[in-house]
Motif scaffolding. Structure first.
Motif: not given
Length: 183
Positions: A101-103, A115, A121-122, A140, A145
């Protein structure tokens, strides 16, 4: 493209990824708590091998090198394909869905992390330490992702003078609109 040029490009990509700290070309999450929050599978609804627009890859002068799937021992998975510049003297890319995931990408605190957003989408771009020839952009998706892994050695005649993260971001901007909103 000549087979020797494809072989050389694939070998260059292999050298780039050989120094990664885990299987699959992307540093894997270090903590068990992060690893346990992984989805069991990569995001569904988008297959980079068939859904990346052929017109985009043709405009980028990229030819498919085929499947580039990988699994890390801690449950991280990648599913997608690789491409190399058909001139044999430009960047290579792997575009794959991953259950990272992005996190998780942010939590790695990799050098040169930025970022940004592509459409709604991030996204995050990162590099490995002491490596200005490669870059990852993770965009994301539901359950993970879409990852763009660029390999762009300075010796590449056609693209070596271009920053790898700029290539990754520019390519992501062209590909991300092809991801269905449901994915």
């Amino acid at each position: 493209m000549e087979r020797s040029a494809v072989t050389a490009a694939v070998a260059a990509l292999a050298v780039f990824t050989a120094g990664c700290s885990s299987v699959g070309d992307t540093p894997a999450p270090e903590s068990t708590s992060t690893a346990t929050s992984l989805a069991a599978e990569v995001p569904i609804g988008y297959n980079p091998c068939t859904d990346v627009p052929a017109a985009v890859m043709a405009a980028e002068r990229q030819e498919s090198t085929g499947r580039a799937d990988a699994d890390a021992p801690n449950g991280v998975k990648w599913r997608g394909c690789g491409w190399v510049m058909n001139t044999g003297s430009g960047y290579g890319v792997r575009i794959r869905t991953t259950n990272l995931t992005l996190s998780m990408v942010r939590d790695r605190n990799l050098p040169d992390t930025h970022e940004f957003a592509i459409e709604s989408r991030q996204a995050v771009s990162t590099r490995r330490e002491n490596d200005d020839t490669g870059c990852w952009v993770n965009v994301e998706m539901k359950g993970g992702t879409l990852e763009f892994l660029i390999d762009n050695p300075k010796s590449n005649k056609d693209t070596g003078q271009i920053d790898a993260c700029q290539i990754a971001k520019d390519l992501a901007v062209k590909v991300v609109p092809s991801i269905p909103a449901s994915a």
